[in-house]
Design an enzyme around this catalytic site. Structure first.
Site, PDB file in Angstrom:
ATOM      1  N   ASN A  13      75.229  46.882  37.652  1.00  0.00           N
ATOM      2  CA  ASN A  13      73.912  46.275  37.451  1.00  0.00           C
ATOM      3  C   ASN A  13      73.015  47.373  36.891  1.00  0.00           C
ATOM      4  O   ASN A  13      72.563  48.253  37.622  1.00  0.00           O
ATOM      5  CB  ASN A  13      73.386  45.748  38.792  1.00  0.00           C
ATOM      6  N   ARG A  97      76.018  42.465  35.462  1.00  0.00           N
ATOM      7  CA  ARG A  97      74.905  41.535  35.635  1.00  0.00           C
ATOM      8  C   ARG A  97      74.085  41.568  34.355  1.00  0.00           C
ATOM      9  O   ARG A  97      73.658  42.639  33.908  1.00  0.00           O
ATOM     10  CB  ARG A  97      74.030  41.979  36.803  1.00  0.00           C
ATOM     11  N   HIS A 186      68.063  34.177  39.368  1.00  0.00           N
ATOM     12  CA  HIS A 186      68.816  34.266  40.636  1.00  0.00           C
ATOM     13  C   HIS A 186      70.006  33.303  40.654  1.00  0.00           C
ATOM     14  O   HIS A 186      70.491  32.929  41.732  1.00  0.00           O
ATOM     15  CB  HIS A 186      67.944  33.905  41.869  1.00  0.00           C
ATOM     16  N   HIS A 214      66.236  31.373  47.778  1.00  0.00           N
ATOM     17  CA  HIS A 214      66.472  32.823  47.685  1.00  0.00           C
ATOM     18  C   HIS A 214      65.107  33.489  47.811  1.00  0.00           C
ATOM     19  O   HIS A 214      64.286  33.440  46.886  1.00  0.00           O
ATOM     20  CB  HIS A 214      67.141  33.173  46.351  1.00  0.00           C
ATOM     21  N   GLY A 216      63.141  36.889  48.450  1.00  0.00           N
ATOM     22  CA  GLY A 216      63.165  38.348  48.542  1.00  0.00           C
ATOM     23  C   GLY A 216      61.861  38.872  47.963  1.00  0.00           C
ATOM     24  O   GLY A 216      60.817  38.225  48.115  1.00  0.00           O
ATOM     25  N   ASN A 217      61.908  40.018  47.303  1.00  0.00           N
ATOM     26  CA  ASN A 217      60.705  40.447  46.580  1.00  0.00           C
ATOM     27  C   ASN A 217      60.398  39.447  45.480  1.00  0.00           C
ATOM     28  O   ASN A 217      59.268  39.063  45.248  1.00  0.00           O
ATOM     29  CB  ASN A 217      60.931  41.829  45.965  1.00  0.00           C
ATOM     30  N   GLY A 218      61.461  39.057  44.768  1.00  0.00           N
ATOM     31  CA  GLY A 218      61.377  37.925  43.851  1.00  0.00           C
ATOM     32  C   GLY A 218      61.987  36.747  44.573  1.00  0.00           C
ATOM     33  O   GLY A 218      62.973  36.918  45.297  1.00  0.00           O
ATOM     34  N   ARG A 247      54.337  38.989  42.443  1.00  0.00           N
ATOM     35  CA  ARG A 247      54.109  37.977  41.404  1.00  0.00           C
ATOM     36  C   ARG A 247      53.383  36.773  41.976  1.00  0.00           C
ATOM     37  O   ARG A 247      53.636  36.368  43.118  1.00  0.00           O
ATOM     38  CB  ARG A 247      55.443  37.504  40.806  1.00  0.00           C
ATOM     39  N   ASP A 289      55.453  43.710  50.774  1.00  0.00           N
ATOM     40  CA  ASP A 289      56.563  43.593  51.717  1.00  0.00           C
ATOM     41  C   ASP A 289      56.248  42.566  52.806  1.00  0.00           C
ATOM     42  O   ASP A 289      55.174  42.584  53.403  1.00  0.00           O
ATOM     43  CB  ASP A 289      56.802  44.975  52.348  1.00  0.00           C
ATOM     44  N   ARG A 291      57.559  42.341  55.785  1.00  0.00           N
ATOM     45  CA  ARG A 291      57.428  42.953  57.116  1.00  0.00           C
ATOM     46  C   ARG A 291      56.010  43.451  57.346  1.00  0.00           C
ATOM     47  O   ARG A 291      55.432  43.245  58.417  1.00  0.00           O
ATOM     48  CB  ARG A 291      58.399  44.122  57.266  1.00  0.00           C
ATOM     49  N   ILE A 338      64.086  38.130  52.797  1.00  0.00           N
ATOM     50  CA  ILE A 338      63.235  37.374  53.724  1.00  0.00           C
ATOM     51  C   ILE A 338      64.027  36.234  54.361  1.00  0.00           C
ATOM     52  O   ILE A 338      64.013  36.053  55.579  1.00  0.00           O
ATOM     53  CB  ILE A 338      61.985  36.834  52.986  1.00  0.00           C
ATOM     54  N   GLU A 391      75.432  38.928  45.610  1.00  0.00           N
ATOM     55  CA  GLU A 391      75.478  38.736  44.157  1.00  0.00           C
ATOM     56  C   GLU A 391      76.573  39.581  43.512  1.00  0.00           C
ATOM     57  O   GLU A 391      77.214  39.163  42.553  1.00  0.00           O
ATOM     58  CB  GLU A 391      74.112  39.055  43.551  1.00  0.00           C
TER      59      GLU A 391
END
Ligand code: ADP
Length: 412
Positions: A13, A97, A186, A214, A216-218, A247, A289, A291, A338, A391
């Site tokens: 990747n 990827r 994704h 999905h 996550g950060n994205g 975003r 984040d 958390r 997440i 992935e």
């Protein structure tokens, strides 16, 4: 025998200044070693390498380009002391990827000169990612001259989306001239967890209606009907849909004209919406984040609590919409940083899903399982299931599948 011929598969990747790699043995689908080279092209380049189940090894390296970074990674993989293969000749295939395959690629593909040209042409749609992915491909071709390379696209799975879902309601000529439409991202993760859900539910994927989240950060959600994508939340770019780490997700597009008329440049607005928005923009602590957001909310910070509720509200909105479009759902899947780990992150979503028969089992949600597990109550009509994504393994599987089927076609 494809199993033997393509047992050791390297997954790469490649980012603009980083290169992530993982080596799999496909006979058992085990990850043998993995690593990350960062700050490629700078004097601070470094590598972190780890054999499965062993401590990480980190060191500064000289890596002025992706080729040098890969050569260093390979040196470690084949090192007599810390390596996992005797020689680089043991690597049978490489899976890459690639972020954007536009309409050209609805499946993984063996990389040829023509495929590389097409990936380059798609760079218009992913200017930060596709050129970096190509750098990784070229580096592998140099270091492994006789090893087949396969491209696995983030967008490919979503190519099964129907036209009424992927078109935007702007003049059709922009679709025809520039390819402006929803592509979705994704895809590798959505496909992996959909297949894992089918395995878990012991039913064929072709018979299932799934909503895969999905997060996550994205973050993105996909509605999957019988293994085909019916809709997804990201669009022509990864900006729309859910509220993400930095975003904005869905906003009124006229906000962009409004800000431009206030004197902001297009680049400034781009930066605000992609890098300073989402949780970062709204939780009052400037961190994307989850958390940190949860901790701030727990300490009574109202803006962080609002950010959590905005996040849950938006995810639930899409799940409800997709439930309707699918005509029900056999399961709602949670994955990504997440989705797999955040107890409050899942709670703010599932607490909004009573109308579609999904009720959170608080104890199961708090149990933090590391494998596939149901976190809704037994009486829920629509189960919520955590499925850890992988992935890299999916890219290795796709690489194996494609090369094995090519062998079969050739009768080898
Ligand atoms: P990316 O999209 O960059 O791959 P990840 O899938 O790693 O991101 O997700 C990152 C998000 O997951 C962050 O918001 C982080 O707070 C959250 N996350 C990761 N691990 C945990 C954890 N153990 N507990 C709670 N949240 C977590």
């Amino acid at each position: 025998m494809p199993q033997k011929k393509y047992d050791k598969i390297l997954v790469v990747n490649s980012g603009s200044s980083s290169l992530k790699f993982m080596l799999f043995s496909m006979a058992t689908e085990t990850m043998m070693a993995k690593g990350l080279v960062e700050r490629i092209g700078t004097p601070q380049a470094n590598i972190v390498y780890q054999r499965d189940g062993e401590p990480k090894i980190a060191q500064g390296i000289s890596a002025e380009n992706h080729g040098k970074a890969l050569a260093m990674a390979c040196k470690m993989l084949a090192d007599p002391e810390i390596g996992v293969v005797k020689s680089l000749r043991d690597v049978n295939a490489i899976g890459h990827r690639v972020v954007h395959g536009a309409e050209e690629f609805s499946d993984s593909v063996a990389i040829t000169e023509d495929v590389k040209s097409s990936i380059k042409e798609c760079s218009d749609l992913a200017p930060l990612h596709n050129p970096a992915n190509l750098d990784g491909i070229v580096a592998c071709e140099t270091v492994f001259p006789n090893v087949p390379n396969v491209a696995v696209f983030d967008t490919a799975f979503h190519q099964s989306m129907p036209k009424h879902a992927f078109m935007y309601a702007i003049p059709q000529k922009y679709y025809e001239e520039y390819g402006i439409r929803k592509y979705g991202f994704h895809g590798t993760s959505h496909k992996f967890v959909a297949q894992a859900a089918a395995d878990f539910l012991k039913r064929p994927l072709e018979d299932l209606k799934l909503i895969t989240c999905h997060l996550g950060n994205g973050s993105s959600i996909a509605a999957i009907n019988g293994g085909k994508v019916l809709d997804t939340t990201m669009g022509m770019t990864p900006l729309p849909g859910l509220i993400m780490g930095t975003r904005c997700g869905d906003i009124d597009p006229a906000i962009i004209f409004f800000l431009a008329r206030k004197g902001m440049s297009i680049d400034e607005i781009d930066n605000v919406l992609n890098k300073q928005s989402g949780l970062t923009g709204i939780n009052g602590i400037g961190s994307g984040d989850m958390r940190d957001t949860v901790n701030a909310a727990a300490q009574g910070k109202a803006s962080a609590e609002n950010a959590l509720n905005m996040f849950g509200h938006r995810v639930a909105l899409y799940i409800g919409g997709y439930y309707t479009l699918l005509g029900g759902a056999d399961a709602i899947i949670f994955t990504g940083g997440i989705g797999e780990n955040s107890i409050p992150g899942r709670k703010v979503i599932i607490s909004r899903l009573a109308a579609i028969g999904c009720e959170l089992d608080e104890a199961k949600n708090k149990a933090q399982p590391s494998t596939v597990s149901v976190i809704s109550t037994d009486k829920s009509r629509t189960p919520a299931i955590i499925i850890p994504t992988n992935e890299e393994l999916m890219i290795a599987r796709e690489t194996f599948r494609l090369l094995a089927s090519n062998l079969k076609r050739k009768g080898e």
